[in-house]
Design a protein around this motif. Structure first.
Motif, PDB file in Angstrom:
ATOM      1  N   SER A 121       5.297   6.729 -12.224  1.00 31.05           N
ATOM      2  CA  SER A 121       6.145   7.735 -11.662  1.00 31.05           C
ATOM      3  C   SER A 121       6.066   8.577 -11.931  1.00 31.05           C
ATOM      4  N   LEU A 141       4.280   1.150 -14.309  1.00 30.08           N
ATOM      5  CA  LEU A 141       4.510   1.987 -13.140  1.00 30.08           C
ATOM      6  C   LEU A 141       5.744   3.260 -12.453  1.00 30.08           C
ATOM      7  N   GLN A 151      -5.124  -0.545  10.255  1.00 24.12           N
ATOM      8  CA  GLN A 151      -4.444  -0.531  11.124  1.00 24.12           C
ATOM      9  C   GLN A 151      -3.571   0.238  11.847  1.00 24.12           C
ATOM     10  N   VAL A 207       2.521  -1.820   3.153  1.00 18.59           N
ATOM     11  CA  VAL A 207       2.228  -2.647   1.894  1.00 18.59           C
ATOM     12  C   VAL A 207       2.682  -1.631   0.862  1.00 18.59           C
ATOM     13  N   VAL A 240       7.626  -3.942  -7.526  1.00 21.09           N
ATOM     14  CA  VAL A 240       8.477  -3.350  -8.587  1.00 21.09           C
ATOM     15  C   VAL A 240       9.742  -3.117  -8.094  1.00 21.09           C
ATOM     16  N   TYR A 241      10.467  -2.679  -8.041  1.00 22.85           N
ATOM     17  CA  TYR A 241      11.943  -2.618  -8.633  1.00 22.85           C
ATOM     18  C   TYR A 241      12.755  -3.181  -7.404  1.00 22.85           C
ATOM     19  N   LEU A 256       1.397   8.543  -1.854  1.00 22.24           N
ATOM     20  CA  LEU A 256       2.561   7.964  -2.994  1.00 22.24           C
ATOM     21  C   LEU A 256       3.689   8.203  -1.594  1.00 22.24           C
ATOM     22  N   SER A 300       9.149   5.549  -7.233  1.00 17.97           N
ATOM     23  CA  SER A 300       7.894   6.427  -6.469  1.00 17.97           C
ATOM     24  C   SER A 300       6.969   5.057  -6.640  1.00 17.97           C
ATOM     25  N   LEU A 301       6.215   5.039  -6.228  1.00 18.57           N
ATOM     26  CA  LEU A 301       4.713   3.958  -6.112  1.00 18.57           C
ATOM     27  C   LEU A 301       3.893   4.177  -5.151  1.00 18.57           C
ATOM     28  N   HIS A 302       2.614   4.278  -5.567  1.00 19.89           N
ATOM     29  CA  HIS A 302       1.005   3.905  -4.688  1.00 19.89           C
ATOM     30  C   HIS A 302       0.807   3.423  -3.381  1.00 19.89           C
ATOM     31  N   TYR A 355      -7.740  -1.267   5.531  1.00 23.57           N
ATOM     32  CA  TYR A 355      -6.635  -2.336   6.207  1.00 23.57           C
ATOM     33  C   TYR A 355      -5.975  -1.587   6.604  1.00 23.57           C
ATOM     34  N   ALA A 356      -5.450  -0.648   5.792  1.00 22.53           N
ATOM     35  CA  ALA A 356      -4.393   0.467   6.153  1.00 22.53           C
ATOM     36  C   ALA A 356      -4.911   0.708   7.588  1.00 22.53           C
ATOM     37  N   LYS A 397      -2.948   0.498  15.667  1.00 23.81           N
ATOM     38  CA  LYS A 397      -1.890   1.295  16.420  1.00 23.81           C
ATOM     39  C   LYS A 397      -1.935   2.874  17.582  1.00 23.81           C
ATOM     40  N   ARG A 413      -8.275  -2.294  -3.800  1.00 29.50           N
ATOM     41  CA  ARG A 413      -7.513  -1.055  -3.498  1.00 29.50           C
ATOM     42  C   ARG A 413      -8.402  -0.763  -2.437  1.00 29.50           C
ATOM     43  N   PRO A 469      -1.799   1.927  -0.077  1.00 29.67           N
ATOM     44  CA  PRO A 469      -2.403   3.295   1.627  1.00 29.67           C
ATOM     45  C   PRO A 469      -1.375   3.127   2.512  1.00 29.67           C
ATOM     46  N   ASP A 470      -0.476   2.277   3.039  1.00 32.44           N
ATOM     47  CA  ASP A 470       0.349   2.683   4.077  1.00 32.44           C
ATOM     48  C   ASP A 470       1.245   2.032   3.551  1.00 32.44           C
ATOM     49  N   ARG A 499      -1.611  10.570 -10.853  1.00 35.33           N
ATOM     50  CA  ARG A 499      -1.473   9.724 -11.321  1.00 35.33           C
ATOM     51  C   ARG A 499      -3.116   8.907 -11.789  1.00 35.33           C
ATOM     52  N   ALA A 550      -7.591  -2.574   0.230  1.00 32.23           N
ATOM     53  CA  ALA A 550      -6.329  -2.229   0.889  1.00 32.23           C
ATOM     54  C   ALA A 550      -6.118  -0.756   1.948  1.00 32.23           C
ATOM     55  N   GLU A 551      -6.822   0.283   1.372  1.00 27.52           N
ATOM     56  CA  GLU A 551      -7.561   1.110   1.789  1.00 27.52           C
ATOM     57  C   GLU A 551      -7.929   1.060   3.474  1.00 27.52           C
ATOM     58  N   MET A 566      -4.921   6.347  -1.479  1.00 24.83           N
ATOM     59  CA  MET A 566      -3.534   5.666  -2.075  1.00 24.83           C
ATOM     60  C   MET A 566      -2.999   6.533  -1.606  1.00 24.83           C
TER      61      MET A 566
END
Lengths: 90, 311
Positions: free
Chosen positions: B81, B77, B303, A29, A37-38, A3, A21-23, B299-300, B307, B293, A25-26, B90, B296-297, A1
């Motif tokens: 952060s 979260l 993608q 997302v 979150v915000y 940042l 901030s947040l984590h 999929y990213a 592209k 998790r 994958p792209d 983290r 998601a990785e 992930m």
């Protein structure tokens, strides 16, 4: 992930403002996560997310070199110029 | 002036410290410990309440509790952060929790055995947390202070929904009143313990006060909590389980009994009623959430490959 930094415009007419901030994958997302979150209480109408590693930040130790030169240029401020009180609307 | 003196100078002037600023290693370490413990507390804090999500007595109570638990995930979260801005990844912070190396607020090591506990937690536990967190909005580390401002804004609904639950029970049947009283009996002392040991016993207080990481002493906050809460209990018509509790007109504060410090240290050291269960639940959630998790990785990755192929 990765940042990401999150910026939110709270309403039209205002700047986007850094909120945290947040984590994710792209970027896509990250945007969805930022919403969850915000903005749980309608804090915003627009979100920007940026990869933290793409931000170049100035270094606090260079603060003097960067910002001192502005300090002695008081002629950049309107109060530097002396005008008589009788002159109005200026 | 040494770096350290210059740093203290900034703190003394109430200037905030920001992530890239120079800071003493001990300041950084103290912050990482405190902020990550705070984050873990939010995350583990979801567990006792999660226990009642499916059994909330009405839809109104259920959506409120769900929103509260979701807020706590969010608060965790924000705080993770903030920890990360100090240079601690983290994953490392979360590993510390899962491996049992990190602490979180002991209050979450007590079980929620009745619906009234959800009321008592919102009223007392969130009430105590708010006092602490409001004082931390003035903490010297910028990202922590800003996270606290957001959290405090969101917390106040938590406390009000808790008190409303208590009020409903206390205006209800004799059995419901007894439930409310029983919850107060069990949560009162652990809530007082949330403010930590006496300042005279607290190892971190002095240095943390000097660095303005901590802005108020444990005993002051605890006194304020008691003063605030007693009239609220009176309004509910239930009794705080402390025979020594009484108004002291000279001090203009309530006097109250001594906390059972043996119990306090026992729970801190890992031997409370639910310490093991809470950590197991966290580990289980972490392991069972691994696939999402990974997905998601994956999929990213896909993608970005697609592209590239199009371009």
């Amino acid at each position: 992930m990765e940042l990401f930094e999150v910026f939110i415009r709270s309403r039209n007419g205002l700047h986007h403002k850094h909120v945290g901030s947040l984590h994710a994958p792209d970027l896509e997302v990250a945007l969805e996560n930022a919403r969850d979150v915000y903005t749980r209480r309608s804090e915003g109408i627009s979100i920007w997310v940026v990869r933290s590693k793409d931000i170049l930040a100035s270094n606090p130790s260079e603060q003097e070199a960067l910002f001192e030169p502005a300090r002695d240029k008081i002629y950049r401020h309107p109060t530097f110029y002396n005008l008589p009180d009788d002159v109005k609307n200026i | 002036m040494t770096m350290e003196e210059r740093f203290q100078n900034r703190i003394d002037q109430d200037l905030k410290i920001e992530p890239k600023d120079w800071m003493p290693e001990a300041y950084r370490r103290t912050l990482v410990r405190q902020i990550s413990q705070h984050a873990h507390s939010e995350v583990v804090g979801m567990l006792p309440e999660g226990n009642w999500l499916t059994r909330a007595p009405s839809l109104r109570r259920k959506v409120a509790l769900l929103a509260k638990v979701q807020d706590e995930a969010g608060h965790g979260l924000y705080l993770y952060s903030a920890t990360e801005t100090l240079g601690t990844p983290r994953d490392e912070t979360i590993d510390d929790l899962l491996a049992g190396r990190a602490k979180y607020s002991s209050i979450f090591n007590y079980p929620t055995t009745s619906w009234a506990d959800i009321g008592a937690i919102g009223w007392l536990v969130d009430g105590a947390a708010i006092l602490n967190q409001v004082s931390l909005t003035r903490t010297s580390y910028g990202p922590y202070a800003r996270a606290m401002v957001r959290i405090c804004k969101e917390e106040s609904f938590h406390q009000r929904q808790g008190y409303e639950i208590m009020l409903t029970l206390c205006r209800g049947s004799a059995a419901q009143q007894a439930m409310a009283q029983d919850a107060l009996n069990r949560w009162w002392w652990p809530a007082l313990m949330m403010f930590g040991p006496h300042d005279t016993e607290s190892t971190h207080t002095e240095q943390s006060m000097k660095w303005k990481i901590k802005r108020e002493r444990n005993d002051n906050l605890r006194q304020r909590f008691v003063d605030m809460t007693v009239p609220q209990a009176d309004y509910l018509g239930i009794t705080i389980p402390d025979p020594d509790l009484k108004w002291n007109p000279d001090r203009h504060h309530y006097d109250f009994g001594e906390i059972d410090w043996e119990e306090f240290w026992k729970v801190v050291k890992g031997f409370g009623p639910c310490n093991r269960e809470r950590l197991e639940a966290r580990r289980k959630a972490h392991v069972e959430g691994a696939w999402i998790r990974d997905a998601a990785e994956a999929y990213a990755r896909r993608q970005s490959e697609m592209k590239k192929a199009i371009a």
